[in-house]
Structures are given as structure tokens and as C-alpha cells.
Design an enzyme around this catalytic site. Structure first.
Site, short mmCIF file in Angstrom:
data_model
loop_
_atom_site.label_atom_id
_atom_site.label_comp_id
_atom_site.label_asym_id
_atom_site.label_seq_id
_atom_site.Cartn_x
_atom_site.Cartn_y
_atom_site.Cartn_z
N CYS A 77 50.50 42.17 46.22
CA CYS A 77 49.19 41.80 46.75
C CYS A 77 48.52 42.97 47.44
O CYS A 77 47.34 43.26 47.22
CB CYS A 77 49.32 40.62 47.71
SG CYS A 77 47.74 40.07 48.40
N CYS A 104 45.91 41.65 44.73
CA CYS A 104 44.71 40.95 45.19
C CYS A 104 43.87 41.74 46.17
O CYS A 104 42.63 41.65 46.13
CB CYS A 104 45.09 39.59 45.78
SG CYS A 104 46.51 39.59 46.88
N LYS A 139 42.16 44.77 44.31
CA LYS A 139 41.30 44.16 43.29
C LYS A 139 40.05 43.54 43.94
O LYS A 139 38.94 43.65 43.40
CB LYS A 139 42.08 43.10 42.51
CG LYS A 139 41.32 42.51 41.34
CD LYS A 139 42.25 41.68 40.46
CE LYS A 139 42.97 40.61 41.24
NZ LYS A 139 43.87 39.80 40.40
N TYR A 160 43.44 34.30 35.44
CA TYR A 160 42.62 34.81 36.54
C TYR A 160 42.55 36.33 36.54
O TYR A 160 41.49 36.91 36.84
CB TYR A 160 43.13 34.28 37.89
CG TYR A 160 44.44 34.87 38.37
CD1 TYR A 160 44.44 35.94 39.24
CD2 TYR A 160 45.66 34.34 37.97
CE1 TYR A 160 45.63 36.49 39.70
CE2 TYR A 160 46.85 34.88 38.42
CZ TYR A 160 46.83 35.96 39.28
OH TYR A 160 48.02 36.50 39.71
N GLU A 184 39.00 38.21 36.30
CA GLU A 184 38.59 39.02 37.45
C GLU A 184 38.28 40.45 37.03
O GLU A 184 37.26 41.03 37.41
CB GLU A 184 39.67 38.98 38.53
CG GLU A 184 39.73 37.64 39.24
CD GLU A 184 40.89 37.49 40.20
OE1 GLU A 184 40.85 36.56 41.02
OE2 GLU A 184 41.84 38.29 40.12
N HIS A 199 21.69 23.56 57.04
CA HIS A 199 20.58 23.96 56.16
C HIS A 199 19.86 25.19 56.70
O HIS A 199 19.69 25.31 57.91
CB HIS A 199 19.59 22.78 56.07
CG HIS A 199 18.43 23.05 55.19
ND1 HIS A 199 18.51 23.02 53.82
CD2 HIS A 199 17.14 23.37 55.48
CE1 HIS A 199 17.33 23.28 53.30
NE2 HIS A 199 16.48 23.50 54.29
N GLU A 218 25.96 23.25 52.16
CA GLU A 218 25.43 21.91 52.43
C GLU A 218 25.48 21.02 51.21
O GLU A 218 25.46 19.79 51.34
CB GLU A 218 23.99 22.00 52.95
CG GLU A 218 22.97 22.44 51.92
CD GLU A 218 21.56 22.46 52.50
OE1 GLU A 218 21.15 21.47 53.14
OE2 GLU A 218 20.87 23.50 52.32
#
Length: 449
Positions: free
Chosen positions: A43, A48, A51, A178, A182, A438, A443
Site C-alpha cells: 500500500c 494505493c 497510486k 480496480y 484506476e 445544501h 445531500e
């Protein structure tokens, strides 16, 4: 004299191994960690984290374009791959040092050598020394899987993508998971011509079909090409260093600079000496463990990707923590694998927790779907057609939330909080009762119809 050299010897200093070592040492255990490359694991070093930094870097091509409608202009904007690459690698160095310092500060001995099992309590180091430990924890992770066909040795893996000498003009990415999606987004954003080749017609298997389809639609609009139900025949290298890729029995090859193998990861158990200690593996060469991460050998444990339970960094960390609490903290613990949130840092990103629609129909039968299909305010103003999709799956008639699936800007950042509600077993009414924040994309979660 102690019966063993160490109370705990950890093979592999990735996310799971470092957490287990640090916590075990905090409980008073004498701990050593062996790492053949760099402290931090996949990782931090080659996965990750670097990346995600490349993902950030690749966003600026669209950011610069979108900025025009917000009043910004940039003259002679250009991209420098080596500057991004070197800055990413510098940050990897920083994290490697941070992980190293953390272990040292907790009294963990770091051995920068390859280690393998020599028996139930014995570990042989690459330098020739053999040490003993009361407990052994295997946390060596997984490694990119590469298919076997003529010229497959010319393929690159995700490991090499962070060290490229130059940005490829074109890249073919093999796979539909993935990692493939990615890197497709990264290189497309940086300006490369990207083709994704998948042996089936399904990408991101395990994710909800609606968000998978939306990603394909958006990716095609961004210029990423897909070849589905396509297989590689052979790869040949040209004199100029480029690659000729032959696919699906066609006579004419496709020229490309790089072919990236992104077809999955396999437990990294090669030459680990498992047979010398009697540690059992399954048909995928993953180490078999029980709920407490213990192997069939009483004093040997394994955590993380090498067990092939759930290949996610936060899971490896939790498994490492649970191991330390159980073995040295007098607090037996297991890891809960239900409703694990996950993300794909594609462009736009996907975030998901709980059951997909098809899984929910199989398990519950009577379900209800709430969704919102919208353009983010920023995309509207930037005149970008890209649409987001949020989807909530509930049991009917209780309205208990079974799954949440999202694709759109910042989807992982938004889902993390929403995943707590799914884990807690809340109903849609709890979302309906919550006032919308908002204006925001988040939301939409409390306005689903």
C-alpha cells in the site's frame, strides 16, 4: 536463557505486519520484523498511496479545462511526468521512514533481509543466520499475477508503473478490476492513449452493475477504449522498444509502448518455506487460517493478502491488531468482515458498501431501490456532461439499508460516513429524517427517491 530468540517474529513489514509488531511490542513482547524490500508494504511503497497521488496528478488535465468557465486561463500549460514521478517517490521515502521510525520507537527490531520458515519455530534469514521465535506471523502480502503466453514476460505490472522513465504515448491494460480501471483513468488523464483489454464482458466484478455500466459510459466519453471478451495471443518487442500485441487470433498486431498486466494478485508464498513448517494452503496458494488468523500450525499465524480473505489495507491492519490483542494482549478478538466499504479510484471514483442489487435480490427477494441520477453542480457550470449515480438498496417493507453504491466526484469521501449507517443497520427513514447539507453532492443521499 530464553527458550526462543524472540516472542514474535513477523515476516513482512506491510500494513498488517507493522501493526501486529508494534502492538505486540507495546504489550511487552520481544519482536522482530524481517522485510526484504522496504518497510511499509504494498500500500505504502507500490500500491494505493502512490497510486492515489498519481490519480490526483491526472485530475489536473480536466481541472485546467473546466477552469475556463470559472474565469481562469492558463498559457502554455504542460505536464512533466518525471517531476510528478519523482515527487511521488519522495513521498514514498517519507512514509517508509515514518513506518520505520514507528517500529523502532516501539522497540521492534527491523531486519532488512528476506526471511523464510525453516521449521515451526525457526526462521532462516537471507544472510544465512537462523533465529527462533515462540510465535511467527506471516504478513508477506500478495504479488501481481501475470498470465502465461508467448511474450507475457514483456508485460509490466503495477509495481513498475511508479518508476517509468517516460510517460507512455500509448498503453494497453489487461484486466477489468480496480487496478486496471484506476490506471486507465490515471494514464488517460495524463495524456496517454489507453486501451483496456478484458477477457470477459464484465469490469469490476463484485460491484453493483449500475455503477459499473456508468463508469464504462463515462470512460468511453473520456477517450478510453475497451476490448471485451478479448484474449492475448502473443507479444513481441520491436527494435525501437515498442511492443506488438497480437490478440484474438488477428493477423495484424496493435503497437503500444507498454502492456500492463492488471489481472489480479496472488498470495506471495513462493519460496517461503511453508512446507518446512507444515503450514497448509488452499487451491489458490493462500495460507489457510481460522477466525483468529491462526494456521494449522499452532504457533504460526498469517494476516493480510497472503490469506486472500479480503485484499484491503484496512482489513490487514485490523487483522494485525486482532492478532496482537489475542496472542499478547489477553483479549481474544476476531475481525468482522460484514459491510466493508470499498472504493475504486477510477475517474470518477466508485464507492460501495453492503449488498449489490443482484446480491440483495438473491438473499432477500423483496427489495426496493432508491436512486439519484444527477450532474454535479460543478459539472453543470463547467459544461461537462458527466453524470453521477447514487443508489440505495433496502429490504422491503422494513426499509433496512442493505447496500449503498455511488459513482461521482468525491464518492469515497462521502460514502465513508454513510457506511456507518449501513453498518449500524439503520433504515432509509434515518436518512429521510436528516436535513440536507445544501448545496453539496452528499445531500443527494438524504433526498433519494
Amino acid at each position: 536463557m530464553a527458550e526462543y530468540d524472540y516472542d514474535l517474529f513477523v515476516i513482512g513489514a506491510g500494513s498488517g505486519g507493522t501493526r501486529a509488531a508494534r502492538v505486540s511490542a507495546s504489550y511487552g513482547a520481544k519482536v522482530a520484523v524481517a522485510e526484504e524490500y522496504r518497510v511499509g508494504g504494498t500500500c505504502v511503497i507500490r500500491g494505493c498511496v502512490p497510486k492515489k497521488l498519481l490519480v490526483y496528478g491526472s485530475h489536473f488535465s480536466e481541472e485546467l479545462e473546466d477552469g475556463k468557465n470559472f474565469g481562469w486561463t492558463w498559457e502554455n500549460a504542460k505536464f512533466d511526468w518525471t517531476k510528478l514521478r519523482d515527487h511521488v517517490l519522495k513521498d514514498v521515502d517519507r512514509l517508509n521512514n515514518a513506518y520505520t521510525d514507528t517500529l523502532k520507537n516501539h522497540g521492534v527490531e527491523i531486519i532488512l533481509e528476506r526471511a523464510e520458515l525453516a521449521g515451526p519455530h525457526e526462521i532462516k534469514l537471507a544472510g544465512g543466520k537462523t533465529v527462533t521465535a515462540k510465535y511467527i506471523l506471516i504478513a508477506v502480502g500478495a504479488w501481481p499475477a501475470v498470465a502465461d503466453f508467448p511474450g507475457s514476460g514483456l508485460m509490466s505490472t503495477s509495481n513498475e508503473m511508479f518508476h517509468l522513465e517516460a510517460l507512455p504515448e500509448s498503453i494497453i491494460i489487461a484486466g477489468g478490476g480496480y487496478i486496471a480501471n484506476e490506471f486507465a483513468g490515471i494514464f488517460n488523464g495524463l495524456g496517454s492513449d489507453v486501451t483496456v483489454v478484458n477477457r470477459s464482458d464484465i469490469i469490476l466484478r463484485g460491484y453493483d452493475e449500475s455503477v459499473r455500466d456508468r463508469l464504462i459510459q463515462i470512460s468511453l466519453a473520456k477517450g478510453i477504449s475497451y476490448k471485451f471478451n478479448c484474449t492475448f495471443d502473443r507479444i513481441e518487442k520491436r527494435d525501437d522498444g515498442a511492443l506488438d500485441v497480437y490478440m484474438d487470433g488477428k493477423k495484424d498486431p496493435v503497437r503500444t509502448d507498454i502492456v500492463l498486466a492488471a489481472t489480479g494478485r496472488r498470495p506471495k508464498v513462493d519460496n517461503l518455506g511453508l512446507e518446512k513448517a507444515g503450514v497448509a494452503t488452499n487451491d489458490k496458494n493462500a495460507i489457510i487460517v481460522d477466525d483468529y488468523s491462526r494456521t494449522n500450525v499452532e504457533n504460526i499465524y498469517a494476516v493480510g493478502d497472503v490469506t486472500n480473505r479480503v485484499q484491503l489495507t484496512p482489513i490487514a491492519i485490523r487483522e494485525g491488531q486482532a492478532f496482537a490483542d489475542t496472542v499478547f494482549g489477553d483479549n481474544p478478538r476476531t475481525v468482522d468482515y460484514d459491510n466493508i466499504p470499498s472504493a475504486v479510484f477510477s475517474q470518477p471514483p466508485i464507492a460501495s458498501v453492503g449488498l449489490t442489487e443482484s446480491e440483495a435480490r438473491k438473499q432477500y427477494g423483496n427489495i426496493k431501490i432508491y436512486s439519484s441520477d444527477f450532474r454535479a453542480m460543478r459539472n453543470v457550470f463547467a459544461d461537462r456532461a458527466e453524470r453521477s449515480l447514487y443508489k440505495m438498496i433496502v429490504e422491503h417493507p422494513t426499509e433496512k439499508i442493505l447496500g449503498l453504491h455511488m459513482i461521482g466526484p468525491d464518492a469515497p469521501e462521502i460514502l465513508q460516513a454513510a457506511a456507518v449507517a449501513v453498518k449500524a443497520g439503520l433504515t432509509k427513514q434515518a436518512f429521510d429524517d436528516t436535513v440536507a447539507l445544501h448545496p453539496s453532492m452528499s445531500e443527494e443521499l438524504v433526498l433519494l427517491k
